[in-house]
Design an enzyme around this catalytic site. Sequence first.
Site, short mmCIF file in Angstrom:
data_model
loop_
_atom_site.label_atom_id
_atom_site.label_comp_id
_atom_site.label_asym_id
_atom_site.label_seq_id
_atom_site.Cartn_x
_atom_site.Cartn_y
_atom_site.Cartn_z
N GLY A 60 0.92 -1.36 -0.05
CA GLY A 60 -0.05 -0.12 -0.07
C GLY A 60 0.77 1.17 0.01
O GLY A 60 2.07 1.28 0.50
N GLN A 114 3.20 9.95 1.21
CA GLN A 114 4.43 9.36 1.01
C GLN A 114 5.35 9.55 0.12
O GLN A 114 6.55 9.09 0.01
CB GLN A 114 4.20 7.52 1.36
CG GLN A 114 3.57 7.29 2.78
CD GLN A 114 3.30 5.71 2.70
OE1 GLN A 114 2.34 5.06 2.32
NE2 GLN A 114 4.36 4.98 3.19
N CYS A 172 5.76 -0.13 7.28
CA CYS A 172 5.46 1.07 6.61
C CYS A 172 6.80 1.44 5.75
O CYS A 172 7.75 1.36 6.05
CB CYS A 172 5.20 2.26 7.31
SG CYS A 172 4.42 3.52 6.47
N LEU A 173 6.39 1.60 4.19
CA LEU A 173 7.56 1.94 3.49
C LEU A 173 8.20 3.38 3.85
O LEU A 173 9.37 3.46 3.53
CB LEU A 173 7.08 2.16 2.18
CG LEU A 173 6.44 0.55 1.58
CD1 LEU A 173 6.03 1.16 -0.09
CD2 LEU A 173 7.72 -0.44 1.52
N HIS A 179 -4.49 1.57 7.22
CA HIS A 179 -3.26 2.07 7.53
C HIS A 179 -2.97 3.16 6.59
O HIS A 179 -2.50 4.43 6.84
CB HIS A 179 -2.29 1.01 7.14
CG HIS A 179 -0.86 1.19 7.42
ND1 HIS A 179 0.02 0.84 8.02
CD2 HIS A 179 -0.04 2.14 6.39
CE1 HIS A 179 1.30 1.35 7.80
NE2 HIS A 179 1.25 2.17 6.76
N GLU A 180 -3.44 2.82 5.32
CA GLU A 180 -3.25 3.88 4.24
C GLU A 180 -4.08 5.24 4.45
O GLU A 180 -3.60 6.38 4.11
CB GLU A 180 -3.38 3.16 2.60
CG GLU A 180 -2.49 2.13 2.39
CD GLU A 180 -1.03 2.47 2.63
OE1 GLU A 180 -0.61 3.59 2.78
OE2 GLU A 180 -0.21 1.49 3.04
N HIS A 239 -2.71 7.65 6.81
CA HIS A 239 -1.57 8.62 6.32
C HIS A 239 -2.12 9.77 5.75
O HIS A 239 -1.44 10.71 5.84
CB HIS A 239 -0.90 7.65 5.12
CG HIS A 239 0.30 6.81 5.40
ND1 HIS A 239 1.26 7.38 6.16
CD2 HIS A 239 0.37 5.35 5.38
CE1 HIS A 239 2.25 6.13 6.05
NE2 HIS A 239 1.71 5.37 5.66
NI NI Z 1 2.49 3.29 5.70
#
Ligand code: NI
Length: 152
Positions: free
Chosen positions: A46, A51, A91-92, A133-134, A137
Amino acid sequence: MAILNIRKIGDPVLRSKAKEVEEVTDKTRDLLDNMAETMYDAPGIGLAAPQVGILQRVIVVDVEDDNGLLELINPEIISVSEEKAIMEEGCLSIPEEKGHVVRAKKVTVRGLNRNGKEVIIEAEDLLARALQHEIDHLDGVLFVDKLVKVID
Ligand code: NI
Protein backbone atom coordinates in the site's frame (compact mmCIF):
# COMPACT_ATOMS: atom_id res chain seq x y z
CA MET A 1 5.31 6.20 -15.46
CA ALA A 2 7.90 6.98 -12.86
CA ILE A 3 9.14 5.70 -9.57
CA LEU A 4 8.68 8.39 -6.98
CA ASN A 5 10.83 9.15 -3.97
CA ILE A 6 9.29 7.67 -0.81
CA ARG A 7 9.44 10.13 2.07
CA LYS A 8 10.75 8.78 5.35
CA ILE A 9 9.67 9.41 8.94
CA GLY A 10 10.86 12.81 10.10
CA ASP A 11 9.66 14.43 6.87
CA PRO A 12 6.89 16.85 7.89
CA VAL A 13 4.80 15.95 4.85
CA LEU A 14 4.03 12.61 6.54
CA ARG A 15 2.45 14.50 9.44
CA SER A 16 0.32 16.80 7.30
CA LYS A 17 -3.35 16.41 6.45
CA ALA A 18 -3.98 15.66 2.79
CA LYS A 19 -6.62 17.59 0.83
CA GLU A 20 -9.63 16.13 -0.94
CA VAL A 21 -9.29 15.77 -4.69
CA GLU A 22 -11.92 18.08 -6.16
CA GLU A 23 -11.83 16.69 -9.66
CA VAL A 24 -10.34 13.45 -10.96
CA THR A 25 -8.22 14.38 -13.98
CA ASP A 26 -5.41 12.92 -16.08
CA LYS A 27 -3.03 14.35 -13.49
CA THR A 28 -4.75 12.27 -10.81
CA ARG A 29 -4.48 9.19 -13.03
CA ASP A 30 -0.78 9.87 -13.62
CA LEU A 31 -0.32 10.10 -9.86
CA LEU A 32 -2.12 6.77 -9.39
CA ASP A 33 0.05 5.11 -12.05
CA ASN A 34 3.24 6.44 -10.52
CA MET A 35 2.16 5.49 -7.00
CA ALA A 36 1.37 1.92 -8.08
CA GLU A 37 4.71 1.61 -9.84
CA THR A 38 6.48 2.98 -6.76
CA MET A 39 4.59 0.59 -4.46
CA TYR A 40 5.41 -2.48 -6.58
CA ASP A 41 9.02 -1.42 -6.93
CA ALA A 42 9.51 -0.94 -3.17
CA PRO A 43 7.92 -3.56 -2.81
CA GLY A 44 4.94 -2.82 -0.59
CA ILE A 45 1.21 -3.57 -0.29
CA GLY A 46 0.00 0.00 0.00
CA LEU A 47 1.03 3.59 -0.54
CA ALA A 48 -0.61 6.93 0.24
CA ALA A 49 0.10 10.13 -1.71
CA PRO A 50 1.68 11.98 1.27
CA GLN A 51 4.36 9.27 1.25
CA VAL A 52 5.49 10.59 -2.12
CA GLY A 53 5.20 14.19 -0.96
CA ILE A 54 1.77 14.90 -2.41
CA LEU A 55 -0.89 16.11 0.00
CA GLN A 56 -3.90 14.71 -1.82
CA ARG A 57 -6.32 12.07 -0.58
CA VAL A 58 -5.17 9.30 -2.90
CA ILE A 59 -4.11 5.74 -2.01
CA VAL A 60 -3.14 2.53 -3.77
CA VAL A 61 -3.34 -0.91 -2.18
CA ASP A 62 -2.58 -4.39 -3.49
CA VAL A 63 -2.55 -7.20 -0.95
CA GLU A 64 -2.24 -9.79 -3.72
CA ASP A 65 -5.81 -11.01 -3.39
CA ASP A 66 -8.63 -11.22 -5.97
CA ASN A 67 -9.15 -7.47 -5.84
CA GLY A 68 -5.75 -6.86 -7.40
CA LEU A 69 -4.72 -3.23 -7.45
CA LEU A 70 -7.13 -0.89 -5.69
CA GLU A 71 -6.84 2.78 -6.53
CA LEU A 72 -8.89 5.08 -4.35
CA ILE A 73 -9.43 8.81 -4.38
CA ASN A 74 -10.94 10.54 -1.32
CA PRO A 75 -11.35 7.21 0.50
CA GLU A 76 -13.49 7.24 3.62
CA ILE A 77 -14.18 4.50 6.12
CA ILE A 78 -17.95 4.39 6.37
CA SER A 79 -18.25 1.44 8.73
CA VAL A 80 -16.03 -0.69 10.92
CA SER A 81 -16.64 -4.02 12.58
CA GLU A 82 -16.68 -4.17 16.35
CA GLU A 83 -14.40 -7.13 16.04
CA LYS A 84 -10.76 -6.14 16.15
CA ALA A 85 -7.62 -7.85 15.00
CA ILE A 86 -4.02 -7.48 16.01
CA MET A 87 -1.25 -7.87 13.47
CA GLU A 88 2.31 -6.78 12.88
CA GLU A 89 2.66 -3.88 10.46
CA GLY A 90 5.40 -2.07 8.67
CA CYS A 91 5.46 1.01 6.48
CA LEU A 92 7.56 2.02 3.49
CA SER A 93 8.16 5.37 5.20
CA ILE A 94 9.49 3.68 8.35
CA PRO A 95 11.72 0.98 6.90
CA GLU A 96 13.51 0.10 10.11
CA GLU A 97 10.48 -0.60 12.26
CA LYS A 98 7.70 -3.13 12.64
CA GLY A 99 5.09 -3.35 15.34
CA HIS A 100 1.71 -4.68 16.37
CA VAL A 101 -1.37 -2.56 15.80
CA VAL A 102 -5.00 -3.22 16.74
CA ARG A 103 -7.44 -2.37 13.97
CA ALA A 104 -10.99 -3.23 12.97
CA LYS A 105 -11.15 -6.68 11.40
CA LYS A 106 -13.57 -5.50 8.71
CA VAL A 107 -14.20 -2.11 7.16
CA THR A 108 -16.34 -0.64 4.45
CA VAL A 109 -14.61 2.06 2.45
CA ARG A 110 -16.16 4.49 0.01
CA GLY A 111 -14.12 6.42 -2.51
CA LEU A 112 -13.74 7.32 -6.15
CA ASN A 113 -12.00 5.19 -8.74
CA ARG A 114 -9.68 6.51 -11.45
CA ASN A 115 -12.67 7.49 -13.56
CA GLY A 116 -14.20 9.54 -10.76
CA LYS A 117 -16.93 6.96 -10.13
CA GLU A 118 -17.96 6.08 -6.60
CA VAL A 119 -16.89 2.65 -5.42
CA ILE A 120 -17.62 0.82 -2.18
CA ILE A 121 -15.18 -1.76 -0.93
CA GLU A 122 -15.98 -4.30 1.75
CA ALA A 123 -12.72 -5.54 3.16
CA GLU A 124 -11.55 -7.82 5.88
CA ASP A 125 -8.32 -9.04 7.40
CA LEU A 126 -5.19 -7.91 5.53
CA LEU A 127 -7.06 -5.75 3.01
CA ALA A 128 -9.04 -4.05 5.79
CA ARG A 129 -5.80 -3.44 7.66
CA ALA A 130 -3.99 -2.03 4.62
CA LEU A 131 -6.89 0.32 3.85
CA GLN A 132 -6.99 1.59 7.45
CA HIS A 133 -3.22 2.07 7.47
CA GLU A 134 -3.23 4.02 4.17
CA ILE A 135 -6.23 6.15 5.09
CA ASP A 136 -4.45 7.05 8.35
CA HIS A 137 -1.58 8.41 6.24
CA LEU A 138 -4.00 10.93 4.70
CA ASP A 139 -4.47 12.44 8.15
CA GLY A 140 -0.79 12.38 9.09
CA VAL A 141 -1.17 9.30 11.28
CA LEU A 142 1.52 6.60 11.23
CA PHE A 143 1.34 3.05 12.58
CA VAL A 144 3.99 3.86 15.16
CA ASP A 145 1.40 6.15 16.82
CA LYS A 146 -0.76 3.11 17.50
CA LEU A 147 1.66 0.44 18.64
CA VAL A 148 0.56 -2.03 21.27
CA LYS A 149 2.76 -4.24 23.36
CA VAL A 150 2.42 -7.93 22.72
CA ILE A 151 3.18 -10.15 25.66
CA ASP A 152 4.35 -13.52 24.43
NI1 NI B 1 2.56 3.29 5.68
